[in-house]
Design an enzyme around this catalytic site. Structure first.
Site, PDB file in Angstrom:
ATOM      1  N   HIS A 110      24.824  12.509 -23.850  1.00 34.31           N
ATOM      2  CA  HIS A 110      24.948  12.453 -22.339  1.00 34.31           C
ATOM      3  C   HIS A 110      24.428  13.595 -21.665  1.00 34.31           C
ATOM      4  O   HIS A 110      24.407  14.697 -22.293  1.00 34.31           O
ATOM      5  CB  HIS A 110      26.526  12.217 -21.988  1.00 34.31           C
ATOM      6  CG  HIS A 110      26.859  12.583 -20.653  1.00 34.31           C
ATOM      7  ND1 HIS A 110      27.325  13.935 -20.314  1.00 34.31           N
ATOM      8  CD2 HIS A 110      26.609  11.855 -19.418  1.00 34.31           C
ATOM      9  CE1 HIS A 110      27.714  13.787 -18.884  1.00 34.31           C
ATOM     10  NE2 HIS A 110      27.137  12.871 -18.482  1.00 34.31           N
ATOM     11  N   ASN A 112      23.811  15.368 -17.353  1.00 29.32           N
ATOM     12  CA  ASN A 112      24.081  14.786 -15.893  1.00 29.32           C
ATOM     13  C   ASN A 112      23.628  15.986 -15.410  1.00 29.32           C
ATOM     14  O   ASN A 112      23.962  17.202 -15.604  1.00 29.32           O
ATOM     15  CB  ASN A 112      25.166  14.399 -15.690  1.00 29.32           C
ATOM     16  CG  ASN A 112      25.568  14.308 -14.226  1.00 29.32           C
ATOM     17  OD1 ASN A 112      25.995  15.313 -13.727  1.00 29.32           O
ATOM     18  ND2 ASN A 112      25.129  13.296 -13.615  1.00 29.32           N
ATOM     19  N   ARG A 114      23.403  17.259 -10.872  1.00 24.13           N
ATOM     20  CA  ARG A 114      23.722  16.857  -9.757  1.00 24.13           C
ATOM     21  C   ARG A 114      23.882  17.836  -8.679  1.00 24.13           C
ATOM     22  O   ARG A 114      24.135  19.008  -8.826  1.00 24.13           O
ATOM     23  CB  ARG A 114      24.979  15.857  -9.689  1.00 24.13           C
ATOM     24  CG  ARG A 114      26.059  16.787 -10.394  1.00 24.13           C
ATOM     25  CD  ARG A 114      27.140  15.708 -10.401  1.00 24.13           C
ATOM     26  NE  ARG A 114      28.408  16.185 -11.123  1.00 24.13           N
ATOM     27  CZ  ARG A 114      28.859  16.798 -12.312  1.00 24.13           C
ATOM     28  NH1 ARG A 114      27.852  16.480 -12.982  1.00 24.13           N
ATOM     29  NH2 ARG A 114      29.723  17.420 -12.732  1.00 24.13           N
ATOM     30  N   GLY A 263      29.869   3.123  -4.726  1.00 24.72           N
ATOM     31  CA  GLY A 263      28.379   3.230  -5.374  1.00 24.72           C
ATOM     32  C   GLY A 263      28.153   1.926  -6.108  1.00 24.72           C
ATOM     33  O   GLY A 263      28.749   0.805  -6.187  1.00 24.72           O
TER      34      GLY A 263
END
Length: 304
Positions: A110, A112, A114, A263
């Site tokens: 994983h 991410n 942001r 979302g």
């Protein structure tokens, strides 16, 4: 959009393309691209690109999504550490990926990165960053864990010697299944609500982490993807994937943020594996490779 958010958006879209292009080259299967725009009148406005690869020879499911949305009120999951911004209008963008390999000896990964910006009434805009990467093996190999953590440390080194140990500990604490008292994997690095040093410092940090991802993961894929496996390993892989699902649905703040803010559910849940199983009170036999995963890898330790 401001010049700052334009720069972050351009970087994130390029990062998504670089990563998916590299994965396509390994797997030989093209990603399906789903570009989306939120409909007028929805709670969130904005757009994104979801890229998904399913049924490949190396990756059973690989999802990599870019999103850029704005909304009238920050959801509760984003204001746990910033109560003064509760209910403030916000803008959020990021790239998030989860790759589920077919071979049980290749770990799930994983990553991410942001940015969130919010403006409380009568105040200047507040901008903060978050991200990281973590590895979830089904069968543990110390050299893989050492490699992954070494690359993570290198990505954070330009920002101070304190960052890797601090964010490594944060990752261990975050990716923890509290209801089972169990680590999700061997960790990596994780940071959230990061605004130290202002916009330029935070943006540089997510760039460094994002750019390090392929170096952290692809050598492990190359080492393990040809390892012979059978029904036993496959069954254990599917069972352990259940822990991944449990964490993402019960504890993951990113999942909660996306769903609470209105979302796009299909994109938010791209992290789910295609196949998974659960078994009641399953315990590996002592001395087996499955037992070694729990004993030697699903524990908090200093890998480097």
């Amino acid at each position: 959009m401001t010049t700052q958010t334009d720069s972050v958006r351009a970087y994130l879209q390029d990062l998504q393309t670089r990563i998916t292009t590299a994965i396509e080259a390994i797997d030989g299967t093209p990603f399906v691209q789903d570009a989306w725009t939120k409909a007028p009148g929805e709670a969130l406005q904005g757009n994104g690109i979801t890229r998904i690869l399913e049924g490949g020879p190396v990756f059973e499911r690989a999802g990599c999504g870019f999103s850029h949305v704005s909304g009238p009120r920050l959801p509760p999951s984003a204001t746990q550490h910033r109560p003064e911004l509760a209910g403030a209008p916000f803008e959020a963008m990021g790239v998030s990926l989860v790759f589920h390999p077919r071979n049980p000896y290749v770990p799930t990964v994983h990553m991410n990165v942001r940015m969130i910006a919010a403006t409380a009434s009568g105040q200047a805009p507040v901008c903060w960053f978050g991200g990281g990467m973590d590895l979830t093996p089904y069968y543990g190999f110390e050299e893989d864990a050492v490699h992954f953590h070494t690359v993570c440390r290198g990505a954070l080194a330009p920002f101070g010697a304190d960052k890797y140990p601090r964010f490594k500990t944060w990752c261990d604490e975050y990716f923890f299944l509290k209801h089972r008292g169990e680590q999700r994997g061997i960790g990596g690095v994780f940071f959230d609500d990061f605004s130290e040093g202002g916009f330029e410092s935070g943006f540089a940090m997510i760039r460094s982490v994002g750019d390090a991802f392929l170096d952290a993961y692809l050598p492990i894929v190359a080492r393990r993807q040809g390892t012979a496996s059978g029904e036993r390993e496959r069954e254990f892989q599917l069972y352990r994937r259940g822990r991944y699902v449990e964490f993402n649905l019960v504890w993951d703040r990113g999942t909660h943020f996306g769903l609470q803010s209105g979302g796009r559910s299909e994109s938010i849940l791209l992290s789910m594996p295609p196949l998974v199983s659960w078994a009641y009170n399953r315990t590996p036999a002592p001395g087996t490779p499955e037992d070694a995963l729990y004993r030697d890898f699903l524990v908090r330790k200093d890998w480097i």
